[in-house]
Design an enzyme around this catalytic site. Structure first.
Site, mmCIF file in Angstrom:
data_model
loop_
_atom_site.group_PDB
_atom_site.id
_atom_site.type_symbol
_atom_site.label_atom_id
_atom_site.label_comp_id
_atom_site.label_asym_id
_atom_site.label_seq_id
_atom_site.Cartn_x
_atom_site.Cartn_y
_atom_site.Cartn_z
ATOM 1 N N GLU A 238 99.722 81.590 -4.275
ATOM 2 C CA GLU A 238 99.082 80.858 -3.187
ATOM 3 C C GLU A 238 99.400 81.545 -1.863
ATOM 4 O OE1 GLU A 238 101.038 77.191 -4.008
ATOM 5 O OE2 GLU A 238 100.028 77.012 -5.947
ATOM 6 N N LEU B 66 95.332 76.513 -5.547
ATOM 7 C CA LEU B 66 96.633 75.851 -5.415
ATOM 8 C C LEU B 66 96.968 75.198 -6.754
ATOM 9 C CD1 LEU B 66 97.314 73.931 -2.115
ATOM 10 C CD2 LEU B 66 98.885 74.086 -4.041
ATOM 11 N N SER B 67 97.612 75.943 -7.617
ATOM 12 C CA SER B 67 97.559 75.604 -9.032
ATOM 13 C C SER B 67 98.674 76.331 -9.769
ATOM 14 C CB SER B 67 96.166 76.054 -9.537
ATOM 15 O OG SER B 67 95.989 75.873 -10.892
ATOM 16 N N GLU B 68 99.902 75.807 -9.693
ATOM 17 C CA GLU B 68 101.034 76.562 -10.231
ATOM 18 C C GLU B 68 100.947 76.732 -11.744
ATOM 19 O OE1 GLU B 68 101.408 73.942 -8.177
ATOM 20 O OE2 GLU B 68 101.910 74.995 -6.317
ATOM 21 N N PRO C 239 105.434 72.371 -11.590
ATOM 22 C CA PRO C 239 104.242 72.251 -12.449
ATOM 23 C C PRO C 239 104.072 73.419 -13.418
ATOM 24 C CG PRO C 239 103.698 71.729 -10.172
ATOM 25 C CD PRO C 239 105.087 72.296 -10.167
ATOM 26 N N GLN D 112 105.305 79.345 -4.426
ATOM 27 C CA GLN D 112 105.529 79.374 -2.989
ATOM 28 C C GLN D 112 106.921 78.880 -2.583
ATOM 29 O OE1 GLN D 112 102.812 77.179 -0.103
ATOM 30 N NE2 GLN D 112 102.087 79.284 -0.033
ATOM 31 N N HIS E 9 111.694 71.686 -0.443
ATOM 32 C CA HIS E 9 111.612 73.096 -0.050
ATOM 33 C C HIS E 9 113.002 73.723 -0.148
ATOM 34 C CE1 HIS E 9 107.890 71.582 1.707
ATOM 35 N NE2 HIS E 9 107.510 72.805 2.026
#
Lengths: 354, 322
Positions: free
Chosen positions: B29, B58-60, B89, B82, B129
């Site tokens: 991403e 946006l799709s781990e 996921p 990221q 994070h």
């Protein structure tokens, strides 16, 4: 790119009922193709029925039955080239037979013997995917990767109606569409996910409607009509090869057998409906079509069934004759370059096993 | 040698590896147009094109799942997650396929993919994070895990991961992306997986750490009234067990420092190995300094969560006085 519209309500059909509904036409198939398709259907049907018997005899483990799914598998594979990749779920465990994989290999898989774990590159058939829908991104990735390399070949991935509720289906379908991956998303909608009926799985009117959300065409086809499945897949394959990206095919069928040998569907399914669906099951429908067309005699049908039965007899004998797997296999193939600890573990295991 | 920030060393590595091998591609991403939210992939899209530095949806799980298929098509994808906690996921793909597919094909197919991500706290960031998820990865059979603590190792371990025939997860200490600068060999630079690094030699006590805890241990060592050795694990799997046992045999005292929560963390594995194989070399209990078994906190009190110089010095002092 073609305009993407909500899928039609109607399912595509070719094979009629021999009475009020007449047979339609299918492009590009000659007499030998029609019989080859029949051979494929009979081989899969025989594989499936014998497997249920082998399970009852204790010769294979738990087995996911695919009775009445044969047309979806044989019809779609027949529309592909050998260079195209197949990503099966466990419901398509024996689909490799249509690519020349020995039946003994698949029986060995269900026997939990390492001889059942094939190299996908040998057949362009990926490993059987046990978790639901997680192989959809694999097919998207392979197809995308081939496109990036400028190599020919497309991919088809099989999954059930329940799989469309999984995140992996969504992520795979979206990726495939965004990357214009030459892949066919083939949904074998048998209307049951173990005991969960389709209406408890989705509020969408049809599963093919989901395709519009990804910007790809959605097609509905009668999953018990091998010729309609063939046609829909051929069109999708042409689109993929022309660089137009994925197609979602919803093949509508009905699960007439339990989910697997460990399942008792009488607890949740309407058995009268099951009997009704069995009367229009896919192999018998196609056989009747061939007879109406004058392409199949009793003698030829008998010969094809006998060949398939003989294939299975030889296959189970072969699978049962495999040497027992050595425990050292525990430590093989997990890594190209196994860690030193594996050697210590194996030495200890050998000492204890004696 | 060039003097680079840790994140610049990562970027340098990716440039070298994409240039060296046309089958290596970067995907994730914001890795292309933006060059990565930490700039780790800056410049790659311009130099190698949008097909080899791919901005993904946006799709781990989709990133890692398609990477499996890309491997089957002959690519060597380097997947960026990221942030540490955004990688969760992708765990489904990691556990059900990435770590198993080679085995499933009985060695017939290789899955030489890399998952790299910034990890760890101390950066005053919003929730999720800041995680240290290494144990989830280490616990998964079929994958390898490396965590660099210096710019040179950030380049060398990532290069080794990209060239490795098996899937490798590389966690990069985001706290030190732009706070650590060091000499980095130019061009080809590979630090083999499975080899620990003696970050400091000493005789009385060993601090075992990896990633962002190594610089912390270096600060702590200055304040411990003894001769302190620091072992930088570098590769969590496969572990350089020989180096661990050698240092334990030499000093007889081991404190393991880990940012992740304590229970079943990587420090527990190291402690178990020492209990099994070094018991007669030890002069005291193996101690752990770790994060606590709580969700990573609001950043106004994150310093209280993070292992600190004071906590490391305290543990070392207790062990020296045992």
């Amino acid at each position: 790119m073609a305009q993407v519209l909500p899928a039609g309500r109607d399912v595509r059909r070719v094979i009629g009922d021999g009475e009020s509904v007449s047979d339609g036409e299918v492009e590009g198939l000659d007499e030998s193709d029609f019989l080859e398709l029949y051979r494929s259907l009979v081989l899969l049907r025989t594989y499936d029925e014998r497997s249920v018997v082998y399970h009852r005899q204790g010769r294979i483990g738990t087995y996911a039955i695919f009775w009445n799914h044969e047309a979806m598998q044989a019809g779609s594979v027949y529309a592909l080239e050998d260079e195209d990749w197949i990503f099966p779920s466990y419901r398509e465990s024996a689909i490799g037979l249509l690519r020349g994989m020995p039946a003994s290999t698949v029986l060995s898989w269900w026997r939990g013997h390492p001889a059942g774990w094939w190299n996908p590159a040998d057949y362009n058939v990926a490993s059987i995917c046990v978790p639901i829908a997680t192989h959809v991104p694999h097919a998207a990735g392979l197809a995308w990767g081939k496109r990036l390399k400028g190599e020919p070949g497309i991919a088809i991935v099989y999954f059930g109606d329940g799989a469309t509720s999984e995140g992996a289906f969504h992520e795979g379908a979206n990726f495939a569409a965004v990357m214009r991956a030459p892949v066919i998303l083939f949904c074998s909608n048998n209307q049951w996910a173990i005991s969960t009926p389709l209406e408890a799985q989705t509020a969408a009117e049809t599963l093919a409607d989901k395709a519009a959300g990804y910007g790809v065409p959605g097609e509905r086809v009668d999953g018990t009509d091998v010729l309609a499945v063939y046609e829909a897949t051929r069109v999708a394959a042409e689109r993929a090869r022309a660089g137009e990206g994925p197609t979602f095919i919803e093949a509508v069928s009905y699960r007439t057998a339990p989910h697997a040998t460990a399942d008792d569907q009488s607890a949740y399914i309407d058995l009268e409906r099951v009997e009704e669906e069995k009367r229009r099951e896919c192999v018998g429908r196609y056989e009747a079509y061939l007879r109406r067309a004058g392409l199949l005699s009793d003698g030829l049908a008998e010969e094809i069934r006998r060949e398939a039965a003989e294939t299975m007899r030889a296959a189970i004998a072969h699978a049962e004759a495999e040497a027992p797997a050595d425990p050292s296999l525990l430590f093989e193939h997990a890594y190209a370059d196994p860690p030193a600890s594996f050697g210590d573990d194996l030495a200890e295991l050998r000492r204890i096993l004696g | 040698l060039a003097e680079l920030l840790l994140v610049e060393a990562v970027n340098d590595c990716l440039h070298v590896e994409l240039d060296r091998d046309a089958s290596v591609m970067v995907m994730g991403e914001d890795v292309g147009r933006a060059g990565g939210v930490f700039r780790a992939t800056a410049g790659l899209r311009d130099r190698f094109g949008p097909d080899r530095c791919v901005d993904t949806p946006l799709s781990e799980a989709g990133i890692l799942g398609t990477a499996v298929g890309l491997c089957m098509a002959g690519w060597r994808p380097v997947c960026e997650m990221q942030y540490d906690a955004f990688s969760y996921p992708c765990l489904d793909q990691l556990i059900t396929h990435v770590g198993r597919y080679r085995w499933r094909t009985r060695g017939g197919m290789s899955f030489p993919l890399v998952i790299r991500m910034p990890y760890g706290g101390g950066v005053r960031a919003p929730e999720l994070h800041d995680d240290s998820p290494e144990t989830y990865y280490v616990h998964t059979p079929g994958v390898k895990v490396a965590i660099p603590s210096t710019p040179a190792d950030a380049k060398g371990l990532l290069a080794a991961a990209i060239r490795d025939p098996d899937p490798v997860v590389v966690l990069e200490p985001k706290l030190h992306y732009r706070t650590l600068r060091g000499d980095v060999p130019e061009g080809d630079h590979v630090v083999p997986l499975g080899k620990a690094r003696l970050a400091r030699e000493g005789d009385d006590l060993t601090l075992v750490a990896y990633g962002s805890m190594v610089p912390l241990c270096e600060q702590a060592a200055e304040r411990i009234d003894a001769s302190v050795e620091i072992l930088d694990v570098r590769t969590l799997k496969p572990l350089d067990e020989e180096a661990l046992l050698a240092s334990a045999a030499k000093t007889g005292r081991v404190v393991i420092v880990q940012e992740a929560p304590r229970t079943c963390g990587y420090a527990a594995e190291l402690a178990a190995i020492l209990a099994e194989k070094a018991i007669l070399d030890l002069r005291g209990p193996v101690l752990r300094v770790t994060g606590y078994d709580v969700p990573y906190p609001y950043w106004q009190i994150e310093d209280a969560y993070m292992p600190s110089v004071e906590r490391v010095v305290d543990a070392a002092t207790r062990l020296l006085g045992f």
